[in-house]
Design a protein around this motif. Structure first.
Motif, PDB file in Angstrom:
ATOM      1  N   ARG A 173      15.581  42.610 126.734  1.00  0.00           N
ATOM      2  CA  ARG A 173      16.598  41.573 126.894  1.00  0.00           C
ATOM      3  C   ARG A 173      17.186  41.163 125.547  1.00  0.00           C
ATOM      4  N   GLU A 174      16.319  41.040 124.538  1.00  0.00           N
ATOM      5  CA  GLU A 174      16.822  40.647 123.217  1.00  0.00           C
ATOM      6  C   GLU A 174      17.676  41.748 122.610  1.00  0.00           C
ATOM      7  N   ALA A 175      17.215  42.998 122.721  1.00  0.00           N
ATOM      8  CA  ALA A 175      17.992  44.108 122.173  1.00  0.00           C
ATOM      9  C   ALA A 175      19.353  44.202 122.843  1.00  0.00           C
ATOM     10  N   ALA A 176      19.372  44.022 124.171  1.00  0.00           N
ATOM     11  CA  ALA A 176      20.638  44.073 124.898  1.00  0.00           C
ATOM     12  C   ALA A 176      21.556  42.929 124.491  1.00  0.00           C
ATOM     13  N   ALA A 177      20.975  41.721 124.326  1.00  0.00           N
ATOM     14  CA  ALA A 177      21.778  40.559 123.949  1.00  0.00           C
ATOM     15  C   ALA A 177      22.369  40.712 122.554  1.00  0.00           C
ATOM     16  N   SER A 190       3.546  55.142 140.726  1.00  0.00           N
ATOM     17  CA  SER A 190       4.506  55.108 141.831  1.00  0.00           C
ATOM     18  C   SER A 190       5.421  53.917 141.609  1.00  0.00           C
ATOM     19  N   ARG A 191       6.576  53.944 142.232  1.00  0.00           N
ATOM     20  CA  ARG A 191       7.502  52.813 142.082  1.00  0.00           C
ATOM     21  C   ARG A 191       6.897  51.525 142.630  1.00  0.00           C
ATOM     22  N   ALA A 192       6.109  51.650 143.689  1.00  0.00           N
ATOM     23  CA  ALA A 192       5.511  50.460 144.285  1.00  0.00           C
ATOM     24  C   ALA A 192       4.505  49.794 143.354  1.00  0.00           C
ATOM     25  N   SER A 193       3.932  50.561 142.436  1.00  0.00           N
ATOM     26  CA  SER A 193       2.925  50.022 141.522  1.00  0.00           C
ATOM     27  C   SER A 193       3.518  49.544 140.209  1.00  0.00           C
ATOM     28  N   MET A 194       4.825  49.716 140.018  1.00  0.00           N
ATOM     29  CA  MET A 194       5.464  49.410 138.742  1.00  0.00           C
ATOM     30  C   MET A 194       6.124  48.029 138.794  1.00  0.00           C
ATOM     31  N   PRO A 195       5.583  47.056 138.047  1.00  0.00           N
ATOM     32  CA  PRO A 195       6.173  45.716 138.075  1.00  0.00           C
ATOM     33  C   PRO A 195       7.514  45.661 137.357  1.00  0.00           C
ATOM     34  N   PHE A 196       8.342  44.732 137.787  1.00  0.00           N
ATOM     35  CA  PHE A 196       9.634  44.456 137.158  1.00  0.00           C
ATOM     36  C   PHE A 196      10.616  45.632 137.244  1.00  0.00           C
ATOM     37  N   VAL A 197      10.451  46.469 138.256  1.00  0.00           N
ATOM     38  CA  VAL A 197      11.390  47.575 138.430  1.00  0.00           C
ATOM     39  C   VAL A 197      12.797  47.038 138.674  1.00  0.00           C
ATOM     40  N   GLU A 198      12.902  45.931 139.421  1.00  0.00           N
ATOM     41  CA  GLU A 198      14.224  45.353 139.695  1.00  0.00           C
ATOM     42  C   GLU A 198      14.889  44.850 138.420  1.00  0.00           C
ATOM     43  N   ASP A 199      14.095  44.217 137.530  1.00  0.00           N
ATOM     44  CA  ASP A 199      14.644  43.743 136.263  1.00  0.00           C
ATOM     45  C   ASP A 199      15.138  44.903 135.415  1.00  0.00           C
ATOM     46  N   VAL A 200      14.349  45.981 135.407  1.00  0.00           N
ATOM     47  CA  VAL A 200      14.736  47.161 134.641  1.00  0.00           C
ATOM     48  C   VAL A 200      15.986  47.791 135.244  1.00  0.00           C
ATOM     49  N   ALA A 201      16.060  47.816 136.583  1.00  0.00           N
ATOM     50  CA  ALA A 201      17.233  48.385 137.246  1.00  0.00           C
ATOM     51  C   ALA A 201      18.490  47.588 136.906  1.00  0.00           C
ATOM     52  N   LYS A 202      18.360  46.267 136.794  1.00  0.00           N
ATOM     53  CA  LYS A 202      19.508  45.440 136.427  1.00  0.00           C
ATOM     54  C   LYS A 202      19.995  45.787 135.032  1.00  0.00           C
ATOM     55  N   LEU A 203      19.054  45.981 134.113  1.00  0.00           N
ATOM     56  CA  LEU A 203      19.429  46.397 132.761  1.00  0.00           C
ATOM     57  C   LEU A 203      20.104  47.760 132.784  1.00  0.00           C
ATOM     58  N   ALA A 204      19.601  48.648 133.663  1.00  0.00           N
ATOM     59  CA  ALA A 204      20.189  49.984 133.759  1.00  0.00           C
ATOM     60  C   ALA A 204      21.634  49.902 134.253  1.00  0.00           C
ATOM     61  N   GLU A 206      23.652  47.453 133.729  1.00  0.00           N
ATOM     62  CA  GLU A 206      24.468  46.877 132.669  1.00  0.00           C
ATOM     63  C   GLU A 206      24.610  47.805 131.475  1.00  0.00           C
ATOM     64  N   ALA A 207      23.693  48.755 131.354  1.00  0.00           N
ATOM     65  CA  ALA A 207      23.710  49.658 130.193  1.00  0.00           C
ATOM     66  C   ALA A 207      23.462  51.082 130.686  1.00  0.00           C
ATOM     67  N   ALA A 208      24.477  51.677 131.242  1.00  0.00           N
ATOM     68  CA  ALA A 208      24.357  53.015 131.827  1.00  0.00           C
ATOM     69  C   ALA A 208      23.852  54.023 130.801  1.00  0.00           C
ATOM     70  N   GLY A 209      22.878  54.833 131.237  1.00  0.00           N
ATOM     71  CA  GLY A 209      22.376  55.902 130.393  1.00  0.00           C
ATOM     72  C   GLY A 209      21.261  55.502 129.455  1.00  0.00           C
ATOM     73  N   ARG A 210      20.937  54.224 129.397  1.00  0.00           N
ATOM     74  CA  ARG A 210      19.908  53.780 128.458  1.00  0.00           C
ATOM     75  C   ARG A 210      18.512  53.725 129.081  1.00  0.00           C
ATOM     76  N   VAL A 211      18.439  53.705 130.420  1.00  0.00           N
ATOM     77  CA  VAL A 211      17.167  53.469 131.097  1.00  0.00           C
ATOM     78  C   VAL A 211      16.768  54.669 131.937  1.00  0.00           C
ATOM     79  N   THR A 212      15.513  55.111 131.762  1.00  0.00           N
ATOM     80  CA  THR A 212      14.952  56.180 132.587  1.00  0.00           C
ATOM     81  C   THR A 212      13.663  55.678 133.217  1.00  0.00           C
ATOM     82  N   VAL A 213      13.601  55.695 134.546  1.00  0.00           N
ATOM     83  CA  VAL A 213      12.400  55.283 135.269  1.00  0.00           C
ATOM     84  C   VAL A 213      11.784  56.520 135.910  1.00  0.00           C
ATOM     85  N   VAL A 214      10.516  56.750 135.637  1.00  0.00           N
ATOM     86  CA  VAL A 214       9.831  57.947 136.123  1.00  0.00           C
ATOM     87  C   VAL A 214       8.590  57.536 136.911  1.00  0.00           C
ATOM     88  N   ALA A 215       8.603  57.763 138.217  1.00  0.00           N
ATOM     89  CA  ALA A 215       7.430  57.545 139.058  1.00  0.00           C
ATOM     90  C   ALA A 215       6.703  58.882 139.199  1.00  0.00           C
TER      91      ALA A 215
END
Length: 359
Positions: A173-177, A190-204, A206-215
């Motif tokens: 959040r600070e780096a993005a700001a 697994s995605r179900a075991s990964m906390p804050f996936v929604e928060d990370v998806a929101k950042l993704a 807002e910043a296309a191409g910067r976030v990779t989520v791997v389950a």
């Protein structure tokens, strides 16, 4: 004149301290969550004051992961990477990274994964999951930061594994700001075991191409080399997660990057350790401490009731007075004054062949 000379000596010594620490290796590690010496010295600082906070939210946010909201008033501010000592109702002390808003002075947010006994769990996470409830008052100490974000880095790569995303999230959040050059690789079983996936998806979003989520159950293991490719000189790499993940990142780290890592448990390594003996002065007993054993473990063989909690050098529960011998301090808590004649026996060792404890 003497006072002026003394002040000058202190200033010179302090400058030398900063220079020595500025010449450290490019890999910087923190045992926890988890304060580089340049920002906050490991020793020489007063103990963090204790706060009594109210648990106002206890919710499951992923499989095996709960989040706590701890409310108070005029709470100390913190920066991304900071953690709290949480004193559980049983008296156990555990450390948890802050993952909420650093500017919120009315509450702290932490999250913890349930660690089973066969995974090395010692009961703290189970107590948080099963016994701490909304309305519970808990004591916290801190915040302290041994994993701060380098504000001068030209670019950032964040690598998080599972619950290791907790200290990383405020950094993102600070780096993005700030409009910084950053990217994230977030992996988990697994995605179900990964906390804050929604928060990370929101950042993704807002910043296309910067976030990779791997389950792992869907995509296999993350490609760490690819995540670290095309980095500019001086890139700061922040990694938090299982030991295997951090070792893998170290193995592929480009020479021009600096690695900052935080562990939620001490390294299981006796490399560089030597055996020594500990005399328990009041009981008259002598115990041997092999290279692969802590002083705490050795002393417990003779004194099973000796107090301890975190076993990581954070909480101070196992602090003991040293009567004789030179100490190799490895804790993250004691002040310089305390280190003169005491040690945390869960992590610190003898610098020679013998220590005498006031036990």
């Amino acid at each position: 004149m003497k006072a002026r000379t003394l002040r000058k000596a202190v200033v010179v010594a302090g400058a030398a301290y900063v220079v020595r620490n500025a010449m450290r290796l490019r890999v910087r590690r923190s045992p926890l969550w988890p304060m580089p010496a340049l920002e906050e010295p490991t020793s020489g600082r007063p103990r963090a004051r204790a706060l009594n906070l109210l648990v106002t939210r206890h919710e499951q946010i992923a499989d095996g992961v709960v989040q706590l909201r701890l409310e108070g008033r005029d709470l100390p501010t913190w920066r991304p990477g900071a953690h709290l000592d949480l004193v559980l109702p049983s008296g156990l002390v555990r450390q948890y990274s802050l993952c909420g808003d650093p500017e919120d002075t009315s509450s702290y947010t932490v999250a913890t994964r349930l660690i089973a006994a066969d995974e090395g769990g010692r009961g703290g996470s189970r107590e948080v999951h099963e016994q701490v409830r909304e309305g519970t008052e808990v004591e916290v100490r801190g915040p302290r930061n041994r994993f701060p974000l380098d504000a001068e880095a030209p670019a950032y790569v964040f690598v998080a594994g599972g619950i290791g995303v907790t200290p990383i999230l405020p950094m993102l959040r600070e780096a993005a700001a700030r409009g910084a050059d950053w990217k994230l690789l977030y992996g988990g079983r697994s995605r179900a075991s990964m906390p804050f996936v929604e928060d990370v998806a929101k950042l993704a979003d807002e910043a296309a191409g910067r976030v990779t989520v791997v389950a792992e159950d869907e995509d296999g293991r993350p490609d760490l080399a690819a995540a670290l490719a095309d980095t500019v000189p001086g890139t700061a790499v922040y990694c938090c997660g299982p030991e295997g993940l951090m070792a893998a990142v170290e193995a592929v780290l480009p020479e021009h990057c600096t690695l900052h890592s935080e562990r939620f448990a001490p390294r299981n390594s006796a490399e560089g350790n030597g055996p020594f003996e500990v005399e328990l002065r009041r009981s008259g007993k002598i115990v041997d401490v092999p290279a692969d054993t802590t002083v705490l473990a050795a002393v417990r063989s003779e004194m099973p009731a000796i107090p301890y909690s975190c076993e990581q050098g954070f909480c101070g529960t196992c602090q003991q007075r040293v009567v004789e011998g030179e100490i190799e301090h490895r804790d993250e808590l004691l002040t310089d004054a305390e280190r003169a004649d005491s040690m945390l026996i869960c992590v610190s060792r003898a610098r020679g062949e013998r220590l005498v404890l006031d036990l």
